[in-house]
Design an enzyme around this catalytic site. Structure first.
Site, PDB file in Angstrom:
ATOM      1  N   HIS A 448      45.724  32.122  37.565  1.00  9.52           N
ATOM      2  CA  HIS A 448      44.444  31.438  37.342  1.00  9.52           C
ATOM      3  C   HIS A 448      44.605  29.998  37.855  1.00  9.52           C
ATOM      4  O   HIS A 448      44.953  29.089  37.102  1.00  9.52           O
ATOM      5  CB  HIS A 448      44.171  31.466  35.836  1.00  9.52           C
ATOM      6  CG  HIS A 448      42.836  30.941  35.437  1.00  9.52           C
ATOM      7  ND1 HIS A 448      41.703  31.689  35.463  1.00  9.52           N
ATOM      8  CD2 HIS A 448      42.464  29.733  34.971  1.00  9.52           C
ATOM      9  CE1 HIS A 448      40.687  30.974  35.041  1.00  9.52           C
ATOM     10  NE2 HIS A 448      41.119  29.775  34.736  1.00  9.52           N
ATOM     11  N   GLU A 502      47.190  32.051  33.045  1.00 12.72           N
ATOM     12  CA  GLU A 502      47.137  30.625  33.297  1.00 12.72           C
ATOM     13  C   GLU A 502      48.522  30.111  33.689  1.00 12.72           C
ATOM     14  O   GLU A 502      49.549  30.710  33.340  1.00 12.72           O
ATOM     15  CB  GLU A 502      46.693  29.934  32.010  1.00 12.72           C
ATOM     16  CG  GLU A 502      46.560  28.462  32.138  1.00 12.72           C
ATOM     17  CD  GLU A 502      45.517  27.932  31.189  1.00 12.72           C
ATOM     18  OE1 GLU A 502      45.674  28.103  29.980  1.00 12.72           O
ATOM     19  OE2 GLU A 502      44.549  27.349  31.677  1.00 12.72           O
TER      20      GLU A 502
END
Ligand code: NAG
Ligand code: NAG
Ligand code: NAG
Ligand code: NAG
Length: 680
Positions: A448, A502
């Site tokens: 991400h 992430e």
């Protein structure tokens, strides 16, 4: 303790880890082959610094390996940072996959990287070596930004001003963009917020002090007369005096959305700062401060946590103090050791995440709640859902560093080391795949992360549609540790699942310390399996993925296509993985041909069609995607994909990409291909 939770930004671009306290797996049922070696910790360590280079804001130094001129994709960005207060605050590292510059996780990350160097110097080799120099350059880059962020530097504490945050989270998270183009897309609002005597921030400033002293300490390892050392130390002393005189945590002025939930403290940051100052020989008063900050912190929640993170440096400061027997009394260090024993032992439980004991599953999802340590069925330790691998890596870092200070208790040192090695190995591949981008077997290919998910050609739009496109990120964010699997061992390599995918500057910090620890300790532990008393853990590299490796050896034309090949295997499944292998099987291909062939096969077409009708006819990546949409088109496939090759004839190619696309589109409507080629 950073018991805060993440929140989603307006366009699904959350922070990304600051807000957080921090499968399709094709291959799990396959035959595996075991290698009796350790993972290449040096490669992972070097990769981690590559990740920090990819996070650089401002003008990029010539040595930046992610820069376009070095074969990467990055260029200068955000050249006006600080101009709203009349300062040049370019530089620093973007926080995560977004483009905020937050000084708290920044300072914690930089100081923790410096700690990895002073705690495990042998991992980095001699100062003349390339790894040491890589770290030195990156740490100086960070220190340069901290020095410039000290916008009013004074020996009078109340006159100091330190830039605490650059960027507005709402603005930054509203739209995806390449960092090089964000101001055009998101608009020019890019405020600088400062800490000063009216808005103190001993948490942020404490981390800045720790970083400056940490970087100075690293410089000293190479050259005690390095002229940068006195400059960094002068800023460190001024900032320390400022934070001590004006304590408290920095609060963002109304306007930006609150970037954290829960509470955080400044005492741990000042403890970390004081411990570094004491270690650097700045005098007894700093050592005395460290003792008093430790005593205060030890009675607060921050003193009773199992790990470390950007919001709690208590345990790492404690470990560093154990290395300073000449600065602290034996009785104080015994107290510190007792607390570390207690805190690090919190990891040694037998709770299975998928079998929550009574009162540990408040949301009824069948998994142990955050805040209770548990082990997944595969043995991966979890303390939190968000960024779980980072938290476990941080614990591994603490345990490895702590183990250095257990000379009279070799059994406990072994227990700490073997726990850390097992958990780090799970992250690097033992879990069944790698969770480090560009490293090992079947690594994540869709982190991400804005700049890597956009096309390398800056003229191609990059927005929410790009983010939603399931293709692998075109650029490889080598070395980045992703969020990691859930407590039930579910994982999907999907960039829209930011809890699992992430990446952030604080995620890689403790991870780097742990890698350095394993590397340094490997010298005295040549046979980890014998030392840890465990049966050799096979590195499980599914053949379907590992078969990608032979065609993508470092130095070959297709070296950059390894993770695209893994991704292709995941997309097509094991039974069709030979199609992906075919794409990396032609050594004469250049990277764009391999890349196109893999994405063509991933889209469902057959490799022979992708190759003979597309990639073998051109290496021009501007026209090849039109060819994929043709050969992968179900109607064309049944009518005969040879039709697409007519549009790849030299006469059509000579007319350019738009003509090729028009021809392919005509062919896809099943008109006569030769007529299509002539009509464009
Ligand atoms: C480990 O990685 C380093 C850095 O990429 C490389 O130089 C070295 O040859 C590798 N070692 C092995 C045993 O493959
Ligand atoms: C701002 O500082 C950086 C780093 O020192 C430098 O490269 C850049 O040229 C400066 N920009 C301006 C506008 O002075
Ligand atoms: C820096 O200090 C000077 C003089 O003390 C003051 O005029 C100025 O406003 C300060 N700058 C900031 C950004 O607060
Ligand atoms: C390899 O690719 C080239 C084009 O780059 C093509 O001409 C050649 O036929 C291919 N070789 C094989 C064995 O497919």
């Amino acid at each position: 303790m950073g018991a805060s939770q993440g929140a989603d930004g307006p366009a699904g671009l959350p922070r990304l880890a600051l807000l957080g306290l921090a499968a399709l797996l094709c291959c799990s049922a396959l035959p595996r082959f075991a290698l009796s070696t350790e993972y290449n910790y040096t490669e992972a360590l070097d990769g981690s610094y590559f990740f920090y280079e990819a996070q650089q804001a401002g003008p990029l130094p010539t040595w930046n390996r992610a820069a376009r001129w070095n074969g990467g994709w990055r260029d200068a960005s955000f050249l006006n940072d600080g101009s709203d207060i009349g300062k040049n605050l370019t530089g620093g590292w973007f926080d995560a996959g977004d483009h905020m510059k937050f000084q708290l996780p920044f300072g914690w990350s930089a100081s923790t990287l410096a700690w990895s160097m002073v705690e495990f110097p042998a991992a980095y080799g001699p100062p003349s070596g390339s790894l040491f120099q890589t770290v030195r350059r990156n740490l100086l880059f960070a220190a340069d930004y901290i020095v410039r962020s000290h916008v009013n530097a004074s020996d009078v504490p109340g006159e100091n001003v330190y830039a605490a945050q650059i960027g507005d989270t709402d603005t930054d998270h509203a739209r995806w963009c390449r960092p090089e183009q964000c101001p055009e897309i998101q608009g020019p609002y890019r405020p600088t917020w400062v800490a000063d005597r009216t808005r103190p921030g001993a948490d942020i400033v404490g981390e800045a002090v720790a970083s400056l002293v940490g970087v100075a300490s690293v410089l000293k390892m190479e050259n005690p007369a390095d002229p940068a050392i006195p400059l960094l130390m002068t800023h460190a002393r001024q900032l320390y005096a400022f934070a001590k005189a004006f304590p408290g945590t920095w609060e963002i002025p109304a306007g930006d959305y609150p970037y954290r939930y829960g509470t955080h403290k400044w005492q741990d940051d000042m403890l970390w700062a004081a411990a570094w100052m004491c270690r650097a020989g700045e005098g007894a008063s700093y050592c005395a401060d460290a003792v008093s900050f430790w005593n205060v912190g030890s009675n607060m929640g921050i003193g009773w946590c199992p790990g470390m993170d950007w919001d709690n440096a208590f345990n790492q400061a404690s470990v560093m103090m154990l290395g300073m027997a000449d600065r602290f009394s034996a009785s104080f260090l015994t107290t510190v050791r007792t607390r570390l024993d207690y805190n690090l032992n919190l990891w040694h439980v037998s709770t299975v995440c998928t079998q929550p004991p009574p009162n540990t599953d408040s949301n009824g999802d069948g998994l142990v709640d955050d805040g209770h340590i548990c082990y997944s069925p595969k043995g991966f330790a979890h303390e939190s859902t968000w960024g779980t691998a980072r938290i476990t890596a941080n614990a591994a870092a603490l345990k490895l560093a702590y183990s250095k200070y257990l000379p009279t208790n070799p059994e406990d040192a072994k227990r700490q080391r073997c726990w850390a090695r097992k958990q780090m190995r799970l992250m690097l591949g033992d879990w069944g795949r790698s969770f480090v981008v560009g490293f090992g077997c079947n690594p994540p290919v869709r982190p991400h992360h804005s700049s890597t998910m956009c096309d390398r050609d800056y003229s191609i739009t990059c927005d929410g549609n790009t983010a939603a496109d399931p293709r692998p990120n075109p650029s490889v964010l080598r070395g980045a540790l992703v969020g990691g699997p859930r407590k039930d061992d579910y994982y999907v390599d999907d960039r829209m699942d930011y809890i699992l995918n992430e990446v952030a500057i604080d995620y890689n910090a403790g991870f780097t310390v742990a890698l350095a620890g394993l590397l340094q300790l490997s010298a005295s532990t040549p046979d980890w399996d014998a030392y840890c008393g465990t049966a050799p853990t096979p590195i499980t590299c599914p053949w379907a993925c590992s078969s990608c490796d032979s065609g993508t050896q470092p130095g070959s034309n297709l070296a950059s296509q390894r993770s695209n090949c893994y991704s292709c295997v995941n997309a097509r499944g094991v039974s069709k993985s030979w199609q992906c292998h075919a794409c990396v099987g032609n050594a004469t291909y250049v990277a764009s041909q391999g890349q196109h062939c893999l994405s063509c096969v991933s889209a469902g077409a057959d490799a022979w069609a992708c190759q003979s009708y597309c990639t073998d006819l051109s290496s021009d990546i501007a026209v090849l995607p039109s060819c994929t949409s043709c050969v992968a088109d179900p109607a064309v496939r049944s009518a005969g994909p040879w039709r697409c090759s007519v549009c790849m004839a030299p006469s059509v190619l000579a007319k350019g990409a738009a003509a090729v696309e028009a021809c392919m589109s005509c062919v896809r409507s099943l008109k006569g291909p030769y007529a299509c080629a002539v009509s464009v």
